[in-house]
Motif scaffolding. Structure first.
Motif, PDB file in Angstrom:
ATOM      1  N   ASP A  83       0.811  -1.219   0.000  1.00  0.00           N
ATOM      2  CA  ASP A  83       0.000   0.000   0.000  1.00  0.00           C
ATOM      3  C   ASP A  83       0.847   1.272   0.000  1.00  0.00           C
ATOM      4  OD1 ASP A  83      -2.245  -1.570   0.038  1.00  0.00           O
ATOM      5  OD2 ASP A  83      -2.594  -1.359   2.201  1.00  0.00           O
ATOM      6  N   GLY A  84       2.166   1.110   0.173  1.00  0.00           N
ATOM      7  CA  GLY A  84       3.056   2.263   0.182  1.00  0.00           C
ATOM      8  C   GLY A  84       2.932   3.128   1.412  1.00  0.00           C
ATOM      9  N   ILE A  85       2.544   2.504   2.545  1.00  0.00           N
ATOM     10  CA  ILE A  85       2.314   3.304   3.751  1.00  0.00           C
ATOM     11  C   ILE A  85       3.228   2.906   4.915  1.00  0.00           C
ATOM     12  CG2 ILE A  85      -0.075   3.806   3.168  1.00  0.00           C
ATOM     13  CD1 ILE A  85      -0.916   1.596   5.133  1.00  0.00           C
ATOM     14  N   GLY A  86       4.118   1.930   4.696  1.00  0.00           N
ATOM     15  CA  GLY A  86       4.972   1.528   5.808  1.00  0.00           C
ATOM     16  C   GLY A  86       5.755   0.282   5.519  1.00  0.00           C
ATOM     17  N   ASP A  87       6.262  -0.311   6.593  1.00  0.00           N
ATOM     18  CA  ASP A  87       7.092  -1.514   6.499  1.00  0.00           C
ATOM     19  C   ASP A  87       6.236  -2.735   6.870  1.00  0.00           C
ATOM     20  OD1 ASP A  87       9.297  -3.074   6.075  1.00  0.00           O
ATOM     21  OD2 ASP A  87      10.502  -2.224   7.688  1.00  0.00           O
ATOM     22  N   ILE A  88       6.871  -3.874   7.038  1.00  0.00           N
ATOM     23  CA  ILE A  88       6.140  -5.102   7.340  1.00  0.00           C
ATOM     24  C   ILE A  88       5.381  -4.986   8.654  1.00  0.00           C
ATOM     25  CG2 ILE A  88       7.717  -6.573   6.040  1.00  0.00           C
ATOM     26  CD1 ILE A  88       8.964  -7.403   8.736  1.00  0.00           C
ATOM     27  N   ARG A  89       4.301  -5.747   8.751  1.00  0.00           N
ATOM     28  CA  ARG A  89       3.480  -5.807   9.958  1.00  0.00           C
ATOM     29  C   ARG A  89       3.705  -7.164  10.618  1.00  0.00           C
ATOM     30  NH1 ARG A  89      -1.912  -5.368   7.858  1.00  0.00           N
ATOM     31  NH2 ARG A  89      -1.633  -3.104   7.956  1.00  0.00           N
ATOM     32  N   ALA A  90       3.937  -7.184  11.899  1.00  0.00           N
ATOM     33  CA  ALA A  90       4.174  -8.432  12.611  1.00  0.00           C
ATOM     34  C   ALA A  90       2.891  -9.260  12.667  1.00  0.00           C
ATOM     35  CB  ALA A  90       4.678  -8.162  14.021  1.00  0.00           C
ATOM     36  N   ILE A  91       3.021 -10.556  12.410  1.00  0.00           N
ATOM     37  CA  ILE A  91       1.902 -11.480  12.563  1.00  0.00           C
ATOM     38  C   ILE A  91       2.354 -12.653  13.418  1.00  0.00           C
ATOM     39  CG2 ILE A  91       0.771 -10.880  10.382  1.00  0.00           C
ATOM     40  CD1 ILE A  91       1.982 -13.476   9.220  1.00  0.00           C
ATOM     41  N   THR A  92       1.406 -13.239  14.123  1.00  0.00           N
ATOM     42  CA  THR A  92       1.686 -14.418  14.935  1.00  0.00           C
ATOM     43  C   THR A  92       1.384 -15.670  14.119  1.00  0.00           C
ATOM     44  OG1 THR A  92       1.191 -13.294  17.008  1.00  0.00           O
ATOM     45  CG2 THR A  92       1.043 -15.697  17.009  1.00  0.00           C
ATOM     46  N   PRO A  93       2.310 -16.598  14.020  1.00  0.00           N
ATOM     47  CA  PRO A  93       2.031 -17.819  13.258  1.00  0.00           C
ATOM     48  C   PRO A  93       0.861 -18.600  13.855  1.00  0.00           C
ATOM     49  CG  PRO A  93       4.378 -17.638  13.793  1.00  0.00           C
ATOM     50  CD  PRO A  93       3.670 -16.596  14.583  1.00  0.00           C
ATOM     51  N   VAL A  94       0.172 -19.325  13.009  1.00  0.00           N
ATOM     52  CA  VAL A  94      -0.917 -20.188  13.459  1.00  0.00           C
ATOM     53  C   VAL A  94      -0.325 -21.444  14.088  1.00  0.00           C
ATOM     54  CG1 VAL A  94      -2.894 -21.576  12.718  1.00  0.00           C
ATOM     55  CG2 VAL A  94      -2.484 -19.328  11.688  1.00  0.00           C
ATOM     56  N   ALA A  95      -0.757 -21.773  15.291  1.00  0.00           N
ATOM     57  CA  ALA A  95      -0.304 -22.992  15.967  1.00  0.00           C
ATOM     58  C   ALA A  95      -1.061 -24.189  15.402  1.00  0.00           C
ATOM     59  CB  ALA A  95      -0.526 -22.877  17.467  1.00  0.00           C
ATOM     60  N   ILE A  96      -0.339 -25.116  14.795  1.00  0.00           N
ATOM     61  CA  ILE A  96      -0.956 -26.323  14.242  1.00  0.00           C
ATOM     62  C   ILE A  96      -1.098 -27.371  15.341  1.00  0.00           C
ATOM     63  CG2 ILE A  96      -0.763 -28.144  12.515  1.00  0.00           C
ATOM     64  CD1 ILE A  96      -1.286 -25.293  11.415  1.00  0.00           C
ATOM     65  N   ASN A  97      -0.038 -27.618  16.047  1.00  0.00           N
ATOM     66  CA  ASN A  97      -0.060 -28.402  17.280  1.00  0.00           C
ATOM     67  C   ASN A  97       1.184 -28.033  18.076  1.00  0.00           C
ATOM     68  OD1 ASN A  97       2.077 -29.967  16.154  1.00  0.00           O
ATOM     69  ND2 ASN A  97       0.599 -31.352  15.202  1.00  0.00           N
ATOM     70  N   GLN A  98       1.448 -28.750  19.129  1.00  0.00           N
ATOM     71  CA  GLN A  98       2.587 -28.391  19.967  1.00  0.00           C
ATOM     72  C   GLN A  98       3.885 -28.425  19.159  1.00  0.00           C
ATOM     73  OE1 GLN A  98       3.063 -30.821  23.434  1.00  0.00           O
ATOM     74  NE2 GLN A  98       4.837 -29.705  24.183  1.00  0.00           N
ATOM     75  N   ASP A  99       4.613 -27.302  19.169  1.00  0.00           N
ATOM     76  CA  ASP A  99       5.912 -27.168  18.517  1.00  0.00           C
ATOM     77  C   ASP A  99       5.841 -27.173  16.992  1.00  0.00           C
ATOM     78  OD1 ASP A  99       7.061 -27.035  21.011  1.00  0.00           O
ATOM     79  OD2 ASP A  99       7.634 -29.148  21.060  1.00  0.00           O
ATOM     80  N   LEU A 100       4.682 -26.901  16.417  1.00  0.00           N
ATOM     81  CA  LEU A 100       4.557 -26.784  14.967  1.00  0.00           C
ATOM     82  C   LEU A 100       3.647 -25.599  14.651  1.00  0.00           C
ATOM     83  CD1 LEU A 100       4.964 -27.684  12.051  1.00  0.00           C
ATOM     84  CD2 LEU A 100       3.142 -29.382  12.377  1.00  0.00           C
ATOM     85  N   TRP A 101       4.175 -24.659  13.856  1.00  0.00           N
ATOM     86  CA  TRP A 101       3.446 -23.437  13.509  1.00  0.00           C
ATOM     87  C   TRP A 101       3.479 -23.216  11.997  1.00  0.00           C
ATOM     88  CZ3 TRP A 101       6.771 -24.023  17.527  1.00  0.00           C
ATOM     89  CH2 TRP A 101       6.288 -23.765  18.826  1.00  0.00           C
ATOM     90  N   LEU A 102       2.570 -22.359  11.544  1.00  0.00           N
ATOM     91  CA  LEU A 102       2.453 -22.050  10.118  1.00  0.00           C
ATOM     92  C   LEU A 102       2.298 -20.549   9.914  1.00  0.00           C
ATOM     93  CD1 LEU A 102       1.813 -22.869   7.092  1.00  0.00           C
ATOM     94  CD2 LEU A 102      -0.603 -22.857   7.798  1.00  0.00           C
TER      95      LEU A 102
END
Length: 345
Positions: free
Chosen positions: A94-113
């Motif tokens: 959008d030309g308005i800034g830098d990256i936005r932090a997102i939290t990965p989706v927890a698939i199960n214990q010790d595995l994220w997406l």
């Protein structure tokens, strides 16, 4: 932490299937794993998440068929800070800034997406324009675009304390894949035993060398310390031969001539050593065709090696499930062994 991209210029070789099962097996072996979907087709995301969760994640309008536990589960796991890779780069587009932090989706214990998004294809033009503008090191906006994937992945990995990052990318040599592969410490190449995969290797190898050379020799030395930048190592780990038809545990004759050519093409095109006889040194594994397991796994929404009788894996199919588990366990252990030799960033 260390990052591995699954890449082949030829599509349809089982790249996403390999990424999905490796993520689950590495987690099973006691590692904290972050899977990243940087393929605009988002097949890896669709493998991990059901349709209801995808609709919520992609902000699609609700339908009467939706509702129930899946939507609540997605938001509960991520405390309503989830999003896709496009959510993270939207301010740049959008030309308005830098990256936005997102939290990965927890698939199960010790595995994220980090989920993918079909809208990621819109970022191609930004990346194409930013690449030559970053040569001088003075165009900070261009450098933020080129390093966006790297910074998104590192911030997410730091948040969940991931040890291994698996990056799934599309089957092309475009600007999105260039930026995605620059963010990878190593590259694992799934292949089919056919002419098209060999042609893919011949294109892939020179592209990796050119990107590595331009990044490390021209761009990286000029990037200010304020911008976190990848090293651009992209170390070729080797290849995995996917799903040849097997007979008595050996590829049938139709595949043999292509199997015999793979080491020579890999050495010449990927390693740039046309005279070296590498034998099977870079062949990490050959994974058989698991026949009916894939559709069963798709319906059960779990890896093939986790299928049980309640999922329809009955009789002799359970033997194949056990063999699948052993194959992916051996592959994962060999991958871990080779990763110890790759400098992490």
């Amino acid at each position: 932490m260390i990052s591995v991209a699954m890449f082949n210029n030829k599509g349809g070789v089982g790249k996403t299937t390999l990424t999905y099962h490796l993520a689950h097996m590495l987690q099973r072996l006691g590692h904290r794993v972050l899977a990243v979907d940087l393929d605009p087709q988002s097949n890896l995301t669709a493998a991990f998440l059901d349709e209801e969760s995808l609709g919520l994640l992609w902000d699609e309008p609700a339908t009467p068929a939706w509702g129930g536990p899946h939507q609540a589960r997605l938001w509960t796991q991520t405390e309503q800070t989830s999003g896709t890779v496009v959510t993270a780069i939207q301010p740049i587009m959008d030309g308005i800034g830098d990256i936005r932090a997102i939290t990965p989706v927890a698939i199960n214990q010790d595995l994220w997406l980090i989920p993918g998004d079909l809208d990621l294809s819109r970022f191609e033009d930004n990346l194409s324009a930013a690449w030559p503008r970053g040569y001088t090191g003075s165009d900070l906006a261009a450098l933020r675009v080129t390093t966006a994937f790297h910074r998104i992945i590192r911030e997410a990995a730091d948040e969940v304390d991931a040890e291994i990052i698996l990056i799934d990318v599309g089957p092309n040599l475009g600007a999105i894949n260039r930026a995605a592969l620059l963010a990878a410490d190593a590259v694992l190449m799934p292949l089919a035993a056919d002419l098209f995969s060999l042609r893919g290797l011949k294109n892939l190898g020179p592209a990796l060398r050119e990107w590595r050379s331009v990044w490390q020799n021209t761009v990286l030395p000029k990037i200010p310390q304020a911008i976190a930048a990848p090293s651009g190592t992209m170390e070729p780990l080797g290849y995995v031969i996917m799903q040849p038809t097997m007979r008595l545990d050996r590829p049938v004759h139709a595949y043999r001539r292509w199997l015999e050519r793979i080491p020579r093409v890999f050495s010449a095109s990927v390693l740039n050593h046309p005279q070296f006889d590498i034998g099977t040194k870079y062949e990490i594994a050959t994974l058989r065709n698991y026949q009916s397991l894939m559709p069963l796994a798709h319906d059960a929404r779990k890896p093939m090696f986790d299928l049980r009788s309640a999922d329809g894996a009955l009789g002799s199919t359970q033997t194949l499930v056990q063999r699948c588990f052993q194959d992916f366990r051996l592959l994962s252990e060999e991958l871990l062994r080779r990763l110890k030799e790759v400098p992490s960033t």
